[in-house]
Motif scaffolding. Sequence first.
Motif, PDB file in Angstrom:
ATOM      1  N   UNK A 151     -14.263  -0.115  -5.842  1.00  0.00           N
ATOM      2  CA  UNK A 151     -13.142  -0.915  -5.554  1.00  0.00           C
ATOM      3  C   UNK A 151     -11.765  -0.099  -6.266  1.00  0.00           C
ATOM      4  N   UNK A 152     -11.946   0.186  -7.344  1.00  0.00           N
ATOM      5  CA  UNK A 152     -10.771   0.881  -7.887  1.00  0.00           C
ATOM      6  C   UNK A 152     -10.464   2.077  -7.550  1.00  0.00           C
ATOM      7  N   UNK A 153     -11.432   3.036  -7.158  1.00  0.00           N
ATOM      8  CA  UNK A 153     -10.973   3.969  -6.479  1.00  0.00           C
ATOM      9  C   UNK A 153     -10.367   3.835  -5.000  1.00  0.00           C
ATOM     10  N   UNK A 154     -10.905   2.823  -4.312  1.00  0.00           N
ATOM     11  CA  UNK A 154     -10.076   2.560  -2.964  1.00  0.00           C
ATOM     12  C   UNK A 154      -8.701   2.131  -3.250  1.00  0.00           C
ATOM     13  N   UNK A 155      -8.416   1.190  -4.334  1.00  0.00           N
ATOM     14  CA  UNK A 155      -6.957   1.000  -4.606  1.00  0.00           C
ATOM     15  C   UNK A 155      -6.247   2.240  -5.214  1.00  0.00           C
ATOM     16  N   UNK A 156      -6.588   2.802  -5.977  1.00  0.00           N
ATOM     17  CA  UNK A 156      -6.024   3.956  -6.524  1.00  0.00           C
ATOM     18  C   UNK A 156      -5.672   4.966  -5.495  1.00  0.00           C
ATOM     19  N   UNK A 157      -6.642   5.262  -4.470  1.00  0.00           N
ATOM     20  CA  UNK A 157      -6.148   6.071  -3.303  1.00  0.00           C
ATOM     21  C   UNK A 157      -5.128   5.617  -2.323  1.00  0.00           C
ATOM     22  N   UNK A 158      -5.075   4.410  -2.100  1.00  0.00           N
ATOM     23  CA  UNK A 158      -4.177   3.927  -1.420  1.00  0.00           C
ATOM     24  C   UNK A 158      -2.967   3.712  -1.874  1.00  0.00           C
ATOM     25  N   UNK A 159      -2.931   3.396  -3.327  1.00  0.00           N
ATOM     26  CA  UNK A 159      -1.557   3.438  -4.102  1.00  0.00           C
ATOM     27  C   UNK A 159      -0.726   4.855  -4.006  1.00  0.00           C
ATOM     28  N   UNK A 160      -1.801   5.690  -4.158  1.00  0.00           N
ATOM     29  CA  UNK A 160      -1.170   7.160  -4.121  1.00  0.00           C
ATOM     30  C   UNK A 160      -0.634   7.504  -2.688  1.00  0.00           C
ATOM     31  N   UNK A 161      -1.367   7.042  -1.781  1.00  0.00           N
ATOM     32  CA  UNK A 161      -0.768   7.569  -0.401  1.00  0.00           C
ATOM     33  C   UNK A 161       0.637   6.598  -0.230  1.00  0.00           C
ATOM     34  N   UNK A 185     -18.008  10.462  -6.395  1.00  0.00           N
ATOM     35  CA  UNK A 185     -17.212   9.301  -5.590  1.00  0.00           C
ATOM     36  C   UNK A 185     -15.491   9.508  -5.852  1.00  0.00           C
ATOM     37  N   UNK A 186     -15.385  10.176  -6.859  1.00  0.00           N
ATOM     38  CA  UNK A 186     -13.891  10.438  -7.198  1.00  0.00           C
ATOM     39  C   UNK A 186     -13.415  11.629  -6.022  1.00  0.00           C
ATOM     40  N   UNK A 187     -14.358  12.585  -5.881  1.00  0.00           N
ATOM     41  CA  UNK A 187     -14.197  13.726  -4.635  1.00  0.00           C
ATOM     42  C   UNK A 187     -13.905  13.164  -3.447  1.00  0.00           C
ATOM     43  N   UNK A 188     -14.815  11.961  -3.075  1.00  0.00           N
ATOM     44  CA  UNK A 188     -14.938  11.502  -1.896  1.00  0.00           C
ATOM     45  C   UNK A 188     -13.679  10.861  -1.545  1.00  0.00           C
ATOM     46  N   UNK A 189     -13.262   9.977  -2.506  1.00  0.00           N
ATOM     47  CA  UNK A 189     -11.755   9.004  -2.259  1.00  0.00           C
ATOM     48  C   UNK A 189     -10.721   9.999  -2.428  1.00  0.00           C
ATOM     49  N   UNK A 190     -10.843  10.661  -3.466  1.00  0.00           N
ATOM     50  CA  UNK A 190      -9.408  11.217  -3.671  1.00  0.00           C
ATOM     51  C   UNK A 190      -9.107  12.727  -2.895  1.00  0.00           C
ATOM     52  N   UNK A 191     -10.269  13.267  -2.926  1.00  0.00           N
ATOM     53  CA  UNK A 191     -10.078  14.747  -1.993  1.00  0.00           C
ATOM     54  C   UNK A 191      -8.880  15.638  -2.609  1.00  0.00           C
ATOM     55  N   UNK A 192      -8.675  15.486  -4.130  1.00  0.00           N
ATOM     56  CA  UNK A 192      -7.486  16.398  -4.596  1.00  0.00           C
ATOM     57  C   UNK A 192      -7.863  16.815  -5.935  1.00  0.00           C
ATOM     58  N   UNK A 193      -8.147  18.113  -6.128  1.00  0.00           N
ATOM     59  CA  UNK A 193      -8.821  18.487  -7.483  1.00  0.00           C
ATOM     60  C   UNK A 193      -7.704  18.066  -8.552  1.00  0.00           C
ATOM     61  N   UNK A 194      -6.214  18.064  -8.464  1.00  0.00           N
ATOM     62  CA  UNK A 194      -5.630  17.982  -9.537  1.00  0.00           C
ATOM     63  C   UNK A 194      -5.570  16.375  -9.781  1.00  0.00           C
ATOM     64  N   UNK A 195      -5.520  15.527  -8.743  1.00  0.00           N
ATOM     65  CA  UNK A 195      -5.539  14.106  -9.037  1.00  0.00           C
ATOM     66  C   UNK A 195      -7.072  13.760  -9.527  1.00  0.00           C
ATOM     67  N   UNK A 196      -7.965  14.412  -9.205  1.00  0.00           N
ATOM     68  CA  UNK A 196      -9.275  14.098  -9.888  1.00  0.00           C
ATOM     69  C   UNK A 196      -9.286  14.608 -11.530  1.00  0.00           C
ATOM     70  N   UNK A 197      -8.690  15.620 -11.363  1.00  0.00           N
ATOM     71  CA  UNK A 197      -8.837  16.073 -13.062  1.00  0.00           C
ATOM     72  C   UNK A 197      -7.823  15.344 -13.847  1.00  0.00           C
ATOM     73  N   UNK A 198      -6.745  14.586 -13.419  1.00  0.00           N
ATOM     74  CA  UNK A 198      -6.018  13.819 -14.346  1.00  0.00           C
ATOM     75  C   UNK A 198      -6.375  12.720 -14.478  1.00  0.00           C
TER      76      UNK A 198
END
Length: 645
Positions: A424-434, A582-595
């Motif tokens: 749920x949180x990764x879903x929300x974070x991903x779409x807010x980043x979009x 899960x972070x790799x699957x939702x975010x698909x961005x190394x910099x974002x995942x690292x942060x």
Amino acid sequence: MYEPQYKETHTYLARFKQCLCRALTLIKTHVVNLLQSATQHVLPKKDGPPQSENAFTLFYGKFRTNAPRVKSLMEQIEQRIDKSPEYSQMLTDCHQCYFQQRLTLLGPSVSSALTDLSTKHVRDHCALMRSGCAFMVHVCEDEYQLFSQFFTHHTTLLDSMLLGLCNQLYDVLRPLIIHVNHLETLAELCSIMKVEMLEEHVLHNPKELQAFETVCLQMLEDVQERLVYRTHIYIRSDILNYHPAAGDLAYPEKLEMMESIAESIKQQNQQHTRSGSIGSVSSISSNTSQEVAQITSHAEENGERKIEEPVAVPAVPVENGGLAVLPLNPNMPGYFGLAAHAFLMDYYAGKPFIGSNMPMSPADLHGMWYPTVRRTLVCLSKLFRCVDRTTFQGLSQEALSMCIQSLVEATDSIKKRKNSEVDGELFLIKHLLILREQIAPFHIDFAVRETALDFSKLKDAAYGLMHHKSMMFALNRNNAFLQFLLEGSPQVTEHFLDSKREVDTQLKKSCEDFIRYVSDTVAGPLHSFLTKAEVIVKHGQGDTGQKISLRQQPFAGPEKVHEAVTQTYKHLKQKIPSIQKSMMLYLANRDTEHILFKPIKVNIQHAFQQLHTILSENYSEEDQQIIGCPSLDQVSMSFLYRNRF
């Protein structure tokens, strides 16, 4: 020159005026006869055949034949209009006759042509707008050129005549405009008038198209007004009140299916291609900006059409040589929309996704975005080109606010469906980043000032009036009714609504919730022990004089601490890899995942560091061996070996 001192001056002047009027009357009669004769030759006979398609050519060709004879006379008149009012009046009469004859010819023909266009394009408002406006542009230009062949000086009567002809187009189009519901159609109508007509035609020929510009601007305002009205309805009905299907909330199943199918197709293509792989599925940099550009460039994805409706898609080959049929029902967990299907088909055919140098991840596809996010971005991209800056700011603030609200509701549904805070949180974070990334290119201030009336003091003033009824008619400063009016009047308040800041605030809160949840999930037993241990240690360091041993507490025995450490280290090995996946699957961005992952890593390492400090100060070496706490290097190595950060 008029010299009144000479004898019989008035007599000769009267005779001159009489001769001048007779001459001007003969000229006017001659011009009127020429114009009427030209009109009669062009008008179709009552019993004759219907006019051909080149009737407008005949209108201008035959009418133009008498132009040299008329213009030679009109030039003489125009040169003398400052010498006597008779010349000016005669020129005005000729202008009126000319425009009367032109209206006799053009009025029915323009009306008939517009009626034919509306019948031909009865289901295509954009084609009707484009063809109707182009038709009137040609009429205005031709009429302006024809007038210049008869007369030299411009007159406002020409603009009045052309304005009347253009109003016929407005009368045909306005009833259609006010009934258009599709945002895509309204946006295209705005684009036709602003770009194709005003910028490409009127801007380069403002004098001849002055009348058309007036009507075009009026139609543009009507379309914009309709567009704003329909946008308000669309934001409420299709974004705020959107009811997601089961497939819309199928996270992470839809992303996992996309990942597995794309990987299978990639491996098959690698086996048949010697030159190298077609492309990498992992995204090195976020491609959401390019994706939203793809959204706005496709005319079939309009503001009200359900772009996630299923279509028939062929099965795709999988790794074992069989076929995987992609789910087409939006209620099925694996359904993922049209864009995902197109992505896989292009991928399988060996085509680049957006560009040959742009790697793509399934999470970056706009087909993977939640429908309200996709609709909001498409809606804003259409509005940005169609309305003024102030109007766009107000609409964008409302759309983004409603979109965030819908995302929060979808997040709660995903958490309940999967019983997983992480998804749920990764879903929300991903779409807010979009959202945050896609609204940046607009380069506008998303803050809107709203004015409201504050009635909070009215209640207290009313209570005061009821308690002092006896003073209601007092003739002094203590009059209760007067105090009620002064103290109970509403106050005008102003406040700013910043949707961009709202996105940032919600994103920050979501990231903090995710970091806190993961840290507590992995190191929960250790955090529980550390919290209790710190209380005992601080109490023992006080001035009470009573020495309290931590290891003698029921929760702090070596065996209990060993159990907490073992459980935490087990969580670290088992849960961290799945969370990273899960972070790799939702975010698909190394910099974002690292942060996002770095604070989690720091929190866990800090917990073990605190534990080492407490153990070294309160436990013997034998107790520490029983506890078996891993070293800080071991904890760090467990992160290094199990993640790519």
